[in-house]
Enzyme design. Structure first.
Site, PDB file in Angstrom:
ATOM      1  N   HIS A 179       0.859  -1.177   0.000  1.00 12.31           N
ATOM      2  CA  HIS A 179       0.000   0.000   0.000  1.00 12.31           C
ATOM      3  C   HIS A 179       0.899   1.231   0.000  1.00 12.31           C
ATOM      4  O   HIS A 179       2.019   1.191   0.515  1.00 12.31           O
ATOM      5  CB  HIS A 179      -0.885   0.035   1.250  1.00 12.31           C
ATOM      6  CG  HIS A 179      -1.883  -1.075   1.311  1.00 12.31           C
ATOM      7  ND1 HIS A 179      -3.044  -0.977   2.040  1.00 12.31           N
ATOM      8  CD2 HIS A 179      -1.902  -2.324   0.762  1.00 12.31           C
ATOM      9  CE1 HIS A 179      -3.738  -2.099   1.934  1.00 12.31           C
ATOM     10  NE2 HIS A 179      -3.051  -2.935   1.172  1.00 12.31           N
ATOM     11  N   LEU A 180       0.409   2.318  -0.562  1.00 10.73           N
ATOM     12  CA  LEU A 180       1.151   3.568  -0.465  1.00 10.73           C
ATOM     13  C   LEU A 180       1.225   4.033   0.985  1.00 10.73           C
ATOM     14  O   LEU A 180       0.234   3.971   1.712  1.00 10.73           O
ATOM     15  CB  LEU A 180       0.480   4.659  -1.304  1.00 10.73           C
ATOM     16  CG  LEU A 180       0.745   4.683  -2.807  1.00 10.73           C
ATOM     17  CD1 LEU A 180       0.097   5.915  -3.419  1.00 10.73           C
ATOM     18  CD2 LEU A 180       2.230   4.684  -3.105  1.00 10.73           C
TER      19      LEU A 180
END
Length: 224
Positions: free
Chosen positions: A83-84
């Site tokens: 995930h960012l």
């Protein structure tokens, strides 16, 4: 005497789920496995690609060499799991179709940094329930202890364990590792390998290097 057929996924007819040669079972272009590498599928209900290669949504590949032994429960986490974390929220808005995806795809692409392919060398032994994180390289002859979480590269002929995996000890000196890497026994013709399996299991790096010198032609040359 016969040797196992690397194109037969089940070399042990009476114990099919405990020893599966992976190469003939692989269908994804993103997974490459060398001959004679096997895994213990006794806990699986599907294929290695379904059960053991997780989140392979991106372009990154999983590359595994020859003669590796992969115990039950080993998982390779691919870059698609990331995930960012460049902003306050790590929620994956991009995976949901519609406005969320339309609004965030460009941001995701601009900020996501791939660690590249996951690469495993030859003759690597994975204990049970090991987790390999995205983008690591594991060298030839390494041993990954049970339940280790591999988050960084592993040098050839070392033993690592723990979470995150740390060096436990080196199997050989630097000079011996150089001999073994140069001998590259996993690339020998199978007839030569089969003639020296006892030496491979209990011999010394000097003996392995000597076999290579006698039987294996150097690049562009002939055997001694």
């Amino acid at each position: 005497m016969t040797v196992p057929d690397p194109t037969n996924p089940y070399p042990l007819p009476d114990h099919q789920r405990y020893c599966v040669f992976l190469r003939p079972t692989i269908s994804s272009a993103k997974v490459s496995v060398g001959e004679y590498t096997y895994y213990d599928a006794s806990e699986d209900t599907g294929s290695f690609e379904d059960e053991r290669v997780l989140y392979g949504f991106g372009s990154e590949r999983l590359l595994i060499g020859k003669f590796c032994a992969i115990a039950a429960g080993v998982r390779f986490v691919m870059a698609g799991a990331n995930h960012l974390s460049s902003g306050p929220s790590t929620f994956p808005f991009t995976i949901f179709p519609g406005r969320w995806q339309d609004e965030t795809l460009e941001t995701f692409q601009a900020h996501m940094i791939s660690k590249g392919d996951t690469a495993v060398g030859n003759d690597v032994w994975f204990g049970r329930d090991v987790i390999v994180m995205p983008g690591v390289t594991i060298g030839n002859g390494a041993i990954i202890a049970t339940a280790a979480v591999v988050t960084r590269d592993v040098e050839p002929y070392t033993i690592v364990g723990g979470n995150p995996a740390q060096l436990m000890r080196r199997r050989y000196s630097a000079a011996d590792v150089e001999l073994l890497e140069r001998a590259a026994w996993w690339d020998w013709p199978i007839e030569v390998t089969s003639a020296y399996t006892a030496t491979l299991m209990a011999g010394t790096p000097v003996e392995i290097a000597g076999i290579a010198d006698r039987y294996i032609p150097p690049p562009g040359g002939r055997p001694a």
